[in-house]
Design a protein around this motif. Structure first.
Motif, mmCIF file in Angstrom:
data_model
loop_
_atom_site.group_PDB
_atom_site.id
_atom_site.type_symbol
_atom_site.label_atom_id
_atom_site.label_comp_id
_atom_site.label_asym_id
_atom_site.label_seq_id
_atom_site.Cartn_x
_atom_site.Cartn_y
_atom_site.Cartn_z
ATOM 1 N N TRP A 69 0.870 -1.184 -0.098
ATOM 2 C CA TRP A 69 -0.122 -0.066 -0.146
ATOM 3 C C TRP A 69 0.688 1.251 -0.070
ATOM 4 O O TRP A 69 0.580 2.253 -0.745
ATOM 5 C CB TRP A 69 -0.961 0.010 1.132
ATOM 6 C CG TRP A 69 -1.777 1.209 1.452
ATOM 7 C CD1 TRP A 69 -1.465 2.434 1.965
ATOM 8 C CD2 TRP A 69 -2.963 1.626 0.597
ATOM 9 N NE1 TRP A 69 -2.419 3.420 2.253
ATOM 10 C CE2 TRP A 69 -3.319 2.969 1.367
ATOM 11 C CE3 TRP A 69 -3.702 0.965 -0.191
ATOM 12 C CZ2 TRP A 69 -4.289 3.815 0.801
ATOM 13 C CZ3 TRP A 69 -4.875 1.572 -0.735
ATOM 14 C CH2 TRP A 69 -5.173 2.897 -0.315
ATOM 15 N N PHE A 209 -5.146 0.041 -7.126
ATOM 16 C CA PHE A 209 -5.325 -0.854 -6.000
ATOM 17 C C PHE A 209 -5.946 -1.956 -6.453
ATOM 18 O O PHE A 209 -5.775 -3.292 -5.897
ATOM 19 C CB PHE A 209 -6.442 0.110 -4.973
ATOM 20 C CG PHE A 209 -6.804 -0.936 -3.790
ATOM 21 C CD1 PHE A 209 -6.030 -1.371 -2.752
ATOM 22 C CD2 PHE A 209 -8.213 -1.328 -3.801
ATOM 23 C CE1 PHE A 209 -6.384 -2.332 -1.766
ATOM 24 C CE2 PHE A 209 -8.479 -2.371 -2.937
ATOM 25 C CZ PHE A 209 -7.785 -2.761 -1.787
ATOM 26 N N ASN A 233 -13.687 -0.424 -3.403
ATOM 27 C CA ASN A 233 -13.435 0.420 -4.360
ATOM 28 C C ASN A 233 -14.330 1.109 -5.142
ATOM 29 O O ASN A 233 -14.380 2.408 -5.319
ATOM 30 C CB ASN A 233 -12.627 -0.725 -5.532
ATOM 31 C CG ASN A 233 -12.327 0.268 -6.843
ATOM 32 O OD1 ASN A 233 -11.316 0.788 -6.935
ATOM 33 N ND2 ASN A 233 -13.430 -0.280 -7.782
ATOM 34 N N VAL A 393 -6.940 6.260 -4.630
ATOM 35 C CA VAL A 393 -5.672 5.980 -3.761
ATOM 36 C C VAL A 393 -4.996 7.203 -3.443
ATOM 37 O O VAL A 393 -4.308 7.560 -2.265
ATOM 38 C CB VAL A 393 -5.116 4.822 -4.328
ATOM 39 C CG1 VAL A 393 -3.675 4.575 -3.708
ATOM 40 C CG2 VAL A 393 -5.544 3.513 -4.423
#
Length: 439
Positions: A69, A209, A233, A393
């Protein structure tokens, strides 16, 4: 009743309307019904929970996704997020890219075509739990759209508010489809070809992601993890484009009428789990309290997924309903004893005073079913405007805490509470007419 008031006048009207509904619902008969409905909901939910097995998220798989991440966030923030289709060099992959874009555009015409597209993908690839989950949620979106032209809401909302609410519902439904459907089709194409195409996802505007999530799903086939990631998402995808968008905030989300949702429970999402041929309506679901909260929407989605796939009676019943009943947008799809898609000739909902038709989950003797049009008769297709560019993100905080568990809600059998919700809307109509009569 003047539904075209503005500013303080509309806020005052909504305040009086809410007070009127609460007053009417505190009458002895309504109070007894409410207590009985909640008791039956708890009892039925507890009975189903005895055989429930909520989907599980594996800690080691979650760790594999999120150990990258920080690097992913740096990459997206530095401009390494979404890319252009011109970088696709392989001709086979270019053809696949354009085919999926065309198929997505064709299926994104309206709520009915989107809902059917999700259903078709699920039956071709049942390991894609999210396709069935999205199909059920999309059915609810269609019912909410047609409610705006149905029997009750036009009596308490102005034409301007009806149009604004439809615009929000349609845009959210179309945006999520434009992002999610290519992901499903790309996986299906890879499954047929025997290769992982997840590296192509950014070409469709999908968040970076999801690339590692799909790559891991290709290897491990952990449906709960993929479904959770898609819930996270898609809710982030609409956060800036819908929930924080100044246009929708000004015209819908910050409007006085929007606060009626919690009172009238028009923000419930439910799943019919009884075949309509029996004539018995059974509904499982939840009520979303605060649409403006990103965290609440995600946790709400997770609980709904746990309910759908964790309770055998609900899953089997929903699947039977989905197989048997084509989505039309009309609530007559699941409750033909309460709703009709046929409009009575000469019916004018704005001029004719309303008489209560429901008592619990049954029509009062001699009452006509509530009008609930099909989507095609309620709304014209809206040309889809491409989503605004950007990868969530870039601005989101760490989302790993959403992947700890998939909790089963304690109360989820809401058949009787749903009927009481319709009763509340009827009471709102009667209260609104009472307010108008006093002027």
């Amino acid at each position: 009743m003047d539904l075209n008031q503005s500013g303080n006048g509309r806020q005052h009207f909504v305040d009086k309307l809410v007070a009127g509904v609460i007053k009417l619902f505190k009458l002895p008969a309504q109070t007894i019904q409410l207590i009985s409905a909640k008791r039956e909901a708890r009892t039925a939910s507890a009975r189903f929970a005895r055989t429930a097995h909520a989907p599980q998220l594996k800690a080691e798989s979650v760790h594999c996704i999120f150990e990258a991440w920080p690097r992913l966030k740096e990459q997206v923030t530095a401009g390494g997020g979404l890319t252009d289709e011109k970088v696709i060099g392989d001709e086979t992959q270019r053809n696949l890219f354009y085919r999926i874009k065309i198929e997505t555009e064709h299926a994104n015409r309206n709520n009915v075509t989107r809902t059917e597209a999700y259903r078709a993908v699920y039956f071709r690839c049942p390991e894609l739990h999210w396709a069935l989950f999205a199909h059920v949620i999309s059915r609810n979106g269609g019912w909410n759209m047609t409610d705006l032209q149905g029997e009750l809401l036009p009596r308490i909302l102005s034409p301007k508010q009806i149009e604004a609410n439809f615009e929000l519902l349609e845009r959210a439904n179309a945006l999520i489809f434009s992002d999610a459907y290519p992901q499903l089709l790309l996986y299906e194409a890879g499954k047929k070809a025997g290769r992982d195409y997840s590296h192509l996802l950014p070409q469709f505007g999908v968040s970076r992601f999801m690339v590692q999530v799909w790559a891991q799903f290709w290897r491990k086939k952990e449906s709960p993890l993929l479904t959770t990631a898609l819930i996270v998402n898609e809710q982030h995808f609409i956060e800036a484009r819908i929930v924080r968008n100044s246009h929708y905030k000004r015209n819908v989300l910050d409007q006085p009428e929007f606060q009626l949702q919690a009172i009238l429970q028009t923000n419930a999402v439910f799943m019919p789990y009884s075949a309509t041929v029996t004539g018995e309506m059974k509904l499982a679901g939840l009520v979303l309290e605060d649409f403006s909260s990103l965290e609440e929407r995600i946790e709400f989605g997770k609980r709904l997924y746990a309910l759908l796939y964790g309770v055998p009676e609900v899953y089997e019943g929903v699947l039977a309903f989905v197989r048997a009943v084509q989505h039309s947008g009309s609530r007559a799809d699941y409750a033909p004893h309460l709703f009709t898609a046929e409009r009575k000739p000469g019916d004018n909902r704005r001029r004719k005073s309303y008489k209560q038709r429901l008592r619990g989950c049954s029509l009062i003797g001699g009452a006509r079913p509530l009008y609930s049009p099909k989507l095609a008769e309620a709304w014209s297709d809206v040309l889809f405007e491409p989503a605004e560019p950007g990868d969530w993100v870039d601005w989101a905080d760490d989302v790993q805490h959403f992947f700890r568990d998939l909790p089963l809600p304690p109360v989820f059998e809401i058949t009787n509470e749903y009927c009481l919700g319709i009763n509340k809307i009827e009471l709102a109509v009667l209260a609104a007419e009472g307010i108008a009569d006093k002027k």
